[in-house]
Design an enzyme around this catalytic site. Structure first.
Site, PDB file in Angstrom:
ATOM      1  N   CYS A   1       0.838  -1.206   0.000  1.00  0.00           N
ATOM      2  CA  CYS A   1       0.000   0.000   0.000  1.00  0.00           C
ATOM      3  C   CYS A   1       0.873   1.257   0.000  1.00  0.00           C
ATOM      4  O   CYS A   1       1.867   1.335   0.717  1.00  0.00           O
ATOM      5  CB  CYS A   1      -0.914  -0.009   1.221  1.00  0.00           C
TER       6      CYS A   1
ATOM      7  N   ARG B   1     -17.865  -2.516  18.328  1.00  0.00           N
ATOM      8  CA  ARG B   1     -17.107  -3.739  18.043  1.00  0.00           C
ATOM      9  C   ARG B   1     -15.786  -3.778  18.810  1.00  0.00           C
ATOM     10  O   ARG B   1     -14.964  -2.865  18.683  1.00  0.00           O
ATOM     11  CB  ARG B   1     -16.829  -3.850  16.544  1.00  0.00           C
TER      12      ARG B   1
HETATM   13 FE1  SF4 Z   1      -2.780   1.265   3.400  1.00  0.00          FE
HETATM   14 FE2  SF4 Z   1      -5.048   1.007   4.776  1.00  0.00          FE
HETATM   15 FE3  SF4 Z   1      -2.700   0.113   5.763  1.00  0.00          FE
HETATM   16 FE4  SF4 Z   1      -3.133   2.715   5.619  1.00  0.00          FE
HETATM   17  S1  SF4 Z   1      -4.297   1.244   6.854  1.00  0.00           S
HETATM   18  S2  SF4 Z   1      -1.256   1.643   4.967  1.00  0.00           S
HETATM   19  S3  SF4 Z   1      -4.332   2.850   3.735  1.00  0.00           S
HETATM   20  S4  SF4 Z   1      -3.767  -0.668   3.992  1.00  0.00           S
END
Ligand code: SF4
Ligand code: SAM
Ligand code: DTB
Length: 335
Positions: free
Chosen positions: A74, A281
Site C-alpha cells: 500500500c 465492536r
Molecule cells: Fe494502506 Fe489502509 Fe494500511 Fe493505511 S491502513 S497503509 S491505507 S492498507
C-alpha cells in the site's frame, strides 16, 4: 433514521451530571467525553451497561469475519499498518483474490456462524476496475445470505453508489484517532479526506462502520477526542470498531508503550454511552487480551467482534476458543 435524536433515554449530560438536557442536543464536547473516561471504573461500567440494556440484547454478539482481498504494497504511510509498502514487515504482498476464493471463504465463515463478511484491501482507494471486481464479490457474498462489508480506503464520488447498487450493507472507514493526533500517525491523507469518504458512504445509503485505534501512544484526552468525533457525526455510525493497536515489527508504532487494559475497557464504555444505538465492536487486539478483559468489554457495551482465525494480516483468537468464551459467558451470536 437520525440516531442522534434520542427519545428513549436521557441525554449524555444527565448521564454524567444527573441533570436533564434538551433531547435534541446530542453533541458531545471532548471535555464531556473525558469526564466519562475519568469516572470511577465501576460507575462508568454501570452507566454503559444501563445504556446497553436500553437499546440492545444484553447477551447478543454479532460476528463478522474479515478477509484481505488484496494484501500489502500500500502506498500510504499509516504508522500502525503492516501493509504499507514503505515499512519492512513480514507481510507478503498478494494480488487481488479471485471471486471463487472470496466466495469459498465467505461460505466457510457462514458455516462457522458469522453473519457478516468484511472484505478489506490495501489500497489508498479503489480504481474503477477494482470497484468492478468488488461489486462482483459483494453480489456473490450477498447471494450466500450474508451481510456484506468492505473497507477499501478513500472513495471517489460515485464509487459508493456502485457498491450500494451491488448490495453492500456496510462500509468500514476509520477516523483512527482524534484530529490533533492524526498527523503523528498518517501524513499521506488528511482527516478531512476521511470525513469526505464517510459522507459519500452515507449519501449512498450504506451503513457506516467507523471507529479507531487506541494504544498508539495517545493521551486519555486524545481518546476522548476520537470518541467525540465519532459521536458527533450526524448521524453517528451504525457500527463503531474500537481497535487496540496490534504492534507489528517494522512499523513505526512498533514498541509503543502498551495501553493499560482498563483504559481500553473505558474507551469501549465511552463509545457505548455516547452512541447508544451503535454496534460497538471489540476489534483488533483480542489475541493479546485476556478472556477477563474481553468479558469486561462486553459488560461495558461491546456487542460485536471479528470472528475467524485471522484479521487482515495478523492473528485473532481461534474460532473454537471464541465459541468457548461465548459459551462461558452465556453470550449468543446475533443473526
Ligand atoms: Fe494502506 Fe489502509 Fe494500511 Fe493505511 S491502513 S497503509 S491505507 S492498507
Ligand atoms: N486500506 C484501507 C484503509 O486504510 O482505509 C482499508 C484497510 S485498513 C487495514 C482498515 C483499518 O484497519 C485501518 O483504518 C485501521 O484502523 C485498522 N488497522 C490497520 N492496522 C492495524 C493495527 N496494526 N492495529 C489495529 N488496527 C489496525
Ligand atoms: C477495523 O476497524 N479493524 C479491522 C477492520 N476494521 C478492517 C482491521 C484490523 C487490522 C489489524 C491488522 C491486520 O490484521 O493487518
Amino acid at each position: 433514521m437520525n440516531y442522534n435524536s434520542f427519545t428513549a433515554y436521557e441525554t449524555h449530560d444527565s448521564l454524567v451530571n444527573n441533570t436533564a438536557k434538551s433531547e435534541d442536543v446530542a453533541q458531545w464536547s471532548v471535555a464531556e467525553v473525558q469526564s466519562l473516561l475519568d469516572m470511577p471504573f465501576n460507575d462508568l461500567i454501570y452507566r454503559a451497561q444501563c445504556v446497553h440494556r436500553q437499546y440492545h440484547d444484553a447477551n447478543g454478539v454479532q460476528l463478522s469475519t474479515l478477509i484481505s482481498v488484496k494484501t500489502g504494497g500500500c502506498p500510504e504511510d499509516c504508522g500502525y499498518c503492516p501493509q504499507a509498502a514503505r515499512y519492512h514487515t513480514s507481510v507478503d504482498n498478494q494480488d487481488m483474490l479471485s471471486l471463487d476464493e472470496v466466495v469459498t471463504a465467505a461460505a466457510a465463515a457462514k458455516a462457522k456462524g458469522a453473519s457478516r463478511f468484511c472484505m478489506g484491501a490495501a489500497w489508498r482507494g479503489p480504481k474503477q476496475r477494482d470497484i468492478e471486481k468488488m461489486t462482483e464479490m459483494v453480489r456473490a457474498v450477498k447471494a450466500l445470505g450474508m451481510e456484506t462489508c468492505a473497507t477499501l480506503g478513500l472513495l471517489k464520488p460515485g464509487q459508493a453508489h456502485q457498491l450500494s447498487e451491488a448490495g453492500l450493507d456496510y462500509y468500514n472507514h476509520n477516523l483512527d484517532t482524534a484530529p490533533e493526533y492524526y498527523e503523528e500517525i498518517i501524513t499521506t491523507r488528511q482527516y478531512q479526506d476521511r470525513l469526505n469518504t464517510l459522507q459519500e458512504v452515507r449519501n449512498a445509503g450504506i451503513n457506516v462502520c467507523c471507529g479507531g485505534i487506541v494504544g498508539m501512544g495517545e493521551t486519555r484526552e486524545t481518546r476522548a477526542g476520537l470518541i467525540a468525533q465519532l459521536a458527533n457525526l450526524n448521524p453517528y455510525p451504525e457500527s463503531v470498531p474500537i481497535n487496540q493497536l496490534v504492534q507489528v515489527k517494522g512499523t513505526p508504532l512498533y514498541g509503543t508503550a502498551t495501553l493499560d487494559s482498563f483504559e481500553f475497557v473505558r474507551t469501549i464504555a465511552a463509545a457505548r454511552v455516547t452512541m447508544p444505538k451503535a454496534m460497538v465492536r471489540l476489534s483488533a487486539g483480542r489475541q493479546e487480551m485476556s478472556e477477563a478483559i474481553q468479558a469486561l468489554c462486553f459488560l461495558a457495551g461491546a456487542n460485536s467482534i471479528f470472528y475467524g482465525d485471522k484479521l487482515l494480516t495478523t492473528g485473532n483468537p481461534e474460532v473454537d476458543r471464541d465459541q468457548a468464551l461465548l459459551d462461558k459467558l452465556g453470550l449468543h451470536a446475533l443473526s
